[in-house]
Design an enzyme around this catalytic site. Structure first.
Site, PDB file in Angstrom:
ATOM      1  N   ASP A   1      -5.199   7.434  -6.231  1.00  0.00           N
ATOM      2  CA  ASP A   1      -5.390   8.876  -6.030  1.00  0.00           C
ATOM      3  C   ASP A   1      -6.310   9.121  -4.826  1.00  0.00           C
ATOM      4  O   ASP A   1      -5.979   9.874  -3.901  1.00  0.00           O
ATOM      5  CB  ASP A   1      -5.968   9.487  -7.310  1.00  0.00           C
ATOM      6  CG  ASP A   1      -6.137  11.000  -7.266  1.00  0.00           C
ATOM      7  OD1 ASP A   1      -5.568  11.661  -6.378  1.00  0.00           O
ATOM      8  OD2 ASP A   1      -6.838  11.522  -8.149  1.00  0.00           O
TER       9      ASP A   1
ATOM     10  N   ASP B   1       0.855  -1.184   0.000  1.00  0.00           N
ATOM     11  CA  ASP B   1       0.000   0.000   0.000  1.00  0.00           C
ATOM     12  C   ASP B   1       0.892   1.236   0.000  1.00  0.00           C
ATOM     13  O   ASP B   1       1.590   1.499   0.978  1.00  0.00           O
ATOM     14  CB  ASP B   1      -0.890  -0.038   1.246  1.00  0.00           C
ATOM     15  CG  ASP B   1      -1.803   1.161   1.375  1.00  0.00           C
ATOM     16  OD1 ASP B   1      -1.660   2.139   0.612  1.00  0.00           O
ATOM     17  OD2 ASP B   1      -2.661   1.135   2.283  1.00  0.00           O
ATOM     18  N   ILE B   2       0.883   2.001  -1.079  1.00  0.00           N
ATOM     19  CA  ILE B   2       1.769   3.158  -1.214  1.00  0.00           C
ATOM     20  C   ILE B   2       1.495   4.221  -0.145  1.00  0.00           C
ATOM     21  O   ILE B   2       2.394   4.968   0.223  1.00  0.00           O
ATOM     22  CB  ILE B   2       1.701   3.743  -2.644  1.00  0.00           C
ATOM     23  CG1 ILE B   2       2.937   4.615  -2.926  1.00  0.00           C
ATOM     24  CG2 ILE B   2       0.391   4.495  -2.874  1.00  0.00           C
ATOM     25  CD1 ILE B   2       3.164   4.926  -4.389  1.00  0.00           C
TER      26      ILE B   2
ATOM     27  N   SER C   1      -1.062   5.026 -14.676  1.00  0.00           N
ATOM     28  CA  SER C   1      -1.965   4.778 -15.824  1.00  0.00           C
ATOM     29  C   SER C   1      -2.429   3.336 -15.972  1.00  0.00           C
ATOM     30  O   SER C   1      -3.129   3.021 -16.929  1.00  0.00           O
ATOM     31  CB  SER C   1      -1.350   5.257 -17.145  1.00  0.00           C
ATOM     32  OG  SER C   1      -1.373   6.663 -17.215  1.00  0.00           O
TER      33      SER C   1
ATOM     34  N   GLY D   1      -4.464   1.634 -13.944  1.00  0.00           N
ATOM     35  CA  GLY D   1      -5.794   1.371 -13.398  1.00  0.00           C
ATOM     36  C   GLY D   1      -6.853   1.712 -14.427  1.00  0.00           C
ATOM     37  O   GLY D   1      -6.843   1.197 -15.548  1.00  0.00           O
ATOM     38  N   VAL D   2      -7.740   2.642 -14.066  1.00  0.00           N
ATOM     39  CA  VAL D   2      -8.851   2.994 -14.961  1.00  0.00           C
ATOM     40  C   VAL D   2      -8.362   3.647 -16.259  1.00  0.00           C
ATOM     41  O   VAL D   2      -9.109   3.692 -17.235  1.00  0.00           O
ATOM     42  CB  VAL D   2      -9.879   3.927 -14.268  1.00  0.00           C
ATOM     43  CG1 VAL D   2     -10.581   3.197 -13.143  1.00  0.00           C
ATOM     44  CG2 VAL D   2      -9.250   5.206 -13.786  1.00  0.00           C
TER      45      VAL D   2
ATOM     46  N   GLY E   1      -9.237   4.995  -7.013  1.00  0.00           N
ATOM     47  CA  GLY E   1      -8.013   4.196  -6.961  1.00  0.00           C
ATOM     48  C   GLY E   1      -6.962   4.742  -6.010  1.00  0.00           C
ATOM     49  O   GLY E   1      -7.272   5.224  -4.920  1.00  0.00           O
TER      50      GLY E   1
ATOM     51  N   ASN F   1      -5.510  13.048 -11.326  1.00  0.00           N
ATOM     52  CA  ASN F   1      -6.173  13.522 -12.533  1.00  0.00           C
ATOM     53  C   ASN F   1      -5.792  15.002 -12.700  1.00  0.00           C
ATOM     54  O   ASN F   1      -5.132  15.580 -11.830  1.00  0.00           O
ATOM     55  CB  ASN F   1      -7.690  13.309 -12.468  1.00  0.00           C
ATOM     56  CG  ASN F   1      -8.316  13.976 -11.255  1.00  0.00           C
ATOM     57  OD1 ASN F   1      -8.037  15.137 -10.945  1.00  0.00           O
ATOM     58  ND2 ASN F   1      -9.158  13.242 -10.550  1.00  0.00           N
TER      59      ASN F   1
END
Length: 194
Positions: free
Chosen positions: A54, A26-27, A142, A144-145, A52, A44
């Site tokens: 972010d 976990d970052i 980039s 993930g979604v 996510g 974003n």
């Protein structure tokens, strides 16, 4: 997870003075010393939180992070950090001292996803050097979604870091899922001589 790194499989030499460590975890929990370390937020363009990693980073840092991001001037309406650029804020309630925010490309709609992803990593490292950050932890930007294929993303990430990480003591990848971690370690073994 502090500074403990997976020995063996996930550690690679980038240069005489720089090491790459690939960790699963976990970052938001990562740190080295709480003063010269930074985690990278795959943000974003608005920089005000999202889903996510972010969203997780914003929740862990507390509302002060959103306030600090809100103070970053917009370069155009609704855009504080254009794709491929990087901005830095304090880490607030995070164990790491700083957050470097970058916006990776949306794979299917970016005209040059490889170039944009390369710029995201390069600009994070540039911002880190300018702010005397010696330890930096990246997620899989980039992946993930935003839909970037893992193998391609790992190749861009690792080759860019090898080229630009000279002044950074340790570059970490802190990856949340087994499948991304496995791809990163495999690509690192292919691209970086141990």
């Amino acid at each position: 997870m502090a500074s403990a790194a997976a020995a063996g499989d996930g550690q690679f030499k980038l240069s005489q003075t720089s090491v790459l460590k690939i960790n699963k975890g976990d970052i938001t929990q990562w740190f080295i010393d709480g003063s010269s370390d930074a985690i990278v937020n795959p943000a974003n363009q608005r920089m005000l939180g999202g889903g996510g990693a972010d969203g997780a980073i914003h929740r862990a840092a507390g509302p002060e992070l959103r306030e600090a991001c809100f103070k970053v001037p917009e370069v155009q309406p609704g855009v504080r950090c254009p794709t491929g650029e990087a901005k830095i804020t304090p880490g607030f309630k995070l164990p790491a001292s700083h957050v470097i925010h970058t916006v990776g490309p949306i794979y299917d709609s970016d005209k040059d996803p490889k170039g944009s992803l390369r710029n995201a990593y390069k600009n994070c490292l540039t911002v880190a050097k300018e702010n005397n950050i010696k330890y930096i932890a990246f997620p899989a930007i980039s992946c993930g979604v935003f839909g970037y294929p893992y193998g391609e993303a790992a190749t861009v990430a690792l080759s860019t870091i090898k080229e630009f990480a000279n002044d950074i003591t340790e570059v970490h990848f802190v990856l949340f899922s087994d499948d991304i971690y496995d791809v990163w370690v495999k690509k690192a073994k292919e691209l970086l001589q141990v």
